[in-house]
Design an enzyme around this catalytic site. Structure first.
Site, mmCIF file in Angstrom:
data_model
loop_
_atom_site.group_PDB
_atom_site.id
_atom_site.type_symbol
_atom_site.label_atom_id
_atom_site.label_comp_id
_atom_site.label_asym_id
_atom_site.label_seq_id
_atom_site.Cartn_x
_atom_site.Cartn_y
_atom_site.Cartn_z
ATOM 1 N N ARG A 237 17.235 -0.961 4.836
ATOM 2 C CA ARG A 237 18.084 -1.053 3.843
ATOM 3 C C ARG A 237 18.044 -2.504 3.260
ATOM 4 N NH1 ARG A 237 18.066 3.844 3.619
ATOM 5 N NH2 ARG A 237 19.451 5.020 3.461
ATOM 6 N N GLU A 266 19.277 -1.460 -6.214
ATOM 7 C CA GLU A 266 18.358 -0.603 -6.726
ATOM 8 C C GLU A 266 18.841 0.424 -7.608
ATOM 9 O OE1 GLU A 266 17.172 1.611 -3.120
ATOM 10 O OE2 GLU A 266 16.605 -0.070 -2.121
ATOM 11 N N HIS A 285 11.846 2.469 -2.991
ATOM 12 C CA HIS A 285 12.401 3.290 -1.853
ATOM 13 C C HIS A 285 11.866 4.642 -1.923
ATOM 14 C CE1 HIS A 285 16.764 3.710 0.167
ATOM 15 N NE2 HIS A 285 15.812 4.458 0.891
#
Ligand code: DGY
Length: 329
Positions: A237, A266, A285
């Site tokens: 993360r 993000e 991601h």
């Protein structure tokens, strides 16, 4: 009467059909203001929620007094206030296992791309710079035979260790809350303190879940321990890594490079200094983002949801403490 489920992620036709057979479904996109308002309207009668990338905190749970199960289409559960789930007796489920190998592939894609400068040199060709044979200024560094340090030895960490040991003849070091003797035996991996791992590894890959204990786990002090020739990969993360510290280390070439699949914010803002760094590879991601794996995750999430709504213990229950209340034990 069928139970009411709010979906905040679109599923395949097959999975939608399966859900429609058993529950009332309302599909909502909470990333828009109108969708968020729709979500708030739907919550009071919702018994199930299914989706990903939505923060579910106590305030949101308080709008859903009939809620029984929240089924996340992710392995990470940092978006969910688990203590509030426990207090309210709401089950939380996730989708481990089905994404392990794909996410480990993403880790290796970043290792190879950063080491061999794949993205940087692709940009260089497209900009018309390939006018003569390449020289040492374009060379990367080897991956095979080097040392990979894995921070977090869960399922994904172990899948990385297997690739590293069996596929690339790498020495594997790892750091995790508890030593894993079976991993040491299978892949010849060595347990190290975090500092030792950072000092001894050529590649460091972060795979730990985000929690108060792992937020900013890697900052200036830790980056300073890494070899100047080392490459840092984050598939965990964004907040596990102090992004400002990484930018500083990359700008001053204190480490050779980095690969990030996850960022603090993000989608990444267009003015992020990360975008200015040539010694950094970025992916949006994509850890588990293959057609096959995302479908398998969605299927797993539907199974978890329907089991929970049927009063059965879901296979991937994140908060077993909520189970006695839900099952009436
Ligand atoms: C996960 O499953 O946690 C992935 O990171 C997608 O969010």
């Amino acid at each position: 009467m069928k139970k009411s489920v709010v979906l905040y992620k679109r599923l395949s036709a097959e999975l939608m059909a399966r859900l429609h057979e058993q529950v009332e479904v309302q599909l909502i996109d909470p990333s828009t203001a109108a969708g968020l308002a729709q979500l708030h309207d739907a919550l009071p009668k919702a018994q199930g929620l299914l989706g990903a990338s939505l923060k579910v905190d106590d305030a949101l749970l308080s709008l859903a007094p009939q809620l029984e199960v929240v089924s996340s289409v992710s392995v990470g559960v940092d978006n969910y206030a688990i203590e509030a789930f426990n207090q309210r007796g709401v089950l939380l489920t996730n989708t481990p296992d089905v994404l392990t190998e794909t996410t480990a592939d993403t880790g290796f894609a970043l290792i190879l791309a950063a080491a061999r400068r794949v993205v940087e040199l692709d940009r260089w060709i497209r900009a018309g710079h390939w006018q003569a044979a390449i020289g040492p200024s374009h060379f990367g560094c080897d991956v095979q035979g080097k040392t990979l340090g894995i921070v977090g030895m869960g399922r994904i960490g172990e899948a990385l260790a297997r690739r590293a040991a069996a596929g690339f003849g790498m020495q594997v070091l790892y750091h995790s809350r508890n030593p894993r003797p079976e991993v040491e035996q299978r892949y010849g991996a060595g347990y190290r303190s975090l500092s030792e791992l950072l000092q001894q590894s050529d590649f460091v890959c972060l795979t730990v879940p985000l929690s108060p204990a792992t937020e900013n786990l890697i900052s200036h002090e830790q980056l300073a321990l890494m070899k100047p020739s080392a490459i840092l990969i984050n598939i965990a993360r964004g907040k596990v890594l102090d992004e400002a510290a990484l930018i500083d280390a990359l700008q001053h070439q204190r480490i050779r490079g980095a690969g990030l699949d996850v960022m603090v914010q993000e989608p990444l803002p267009q003015d992020s200094p990360l975008l200015q760094l040539d010694n950094l590879v970025l992916t949006p991601h994509i850890g588990s983002a293959t057609l096959e794996t995302r479908e398998a995750m969605a299927r797993c999430a539907v199974d978890n949801l329907l089991a929970g709504l049927a009063g059965e213990r879901p296979a991937n229950l994140v908060n077993p403490s909520a189970w006695p209340r839900r099952s009436g034990i």
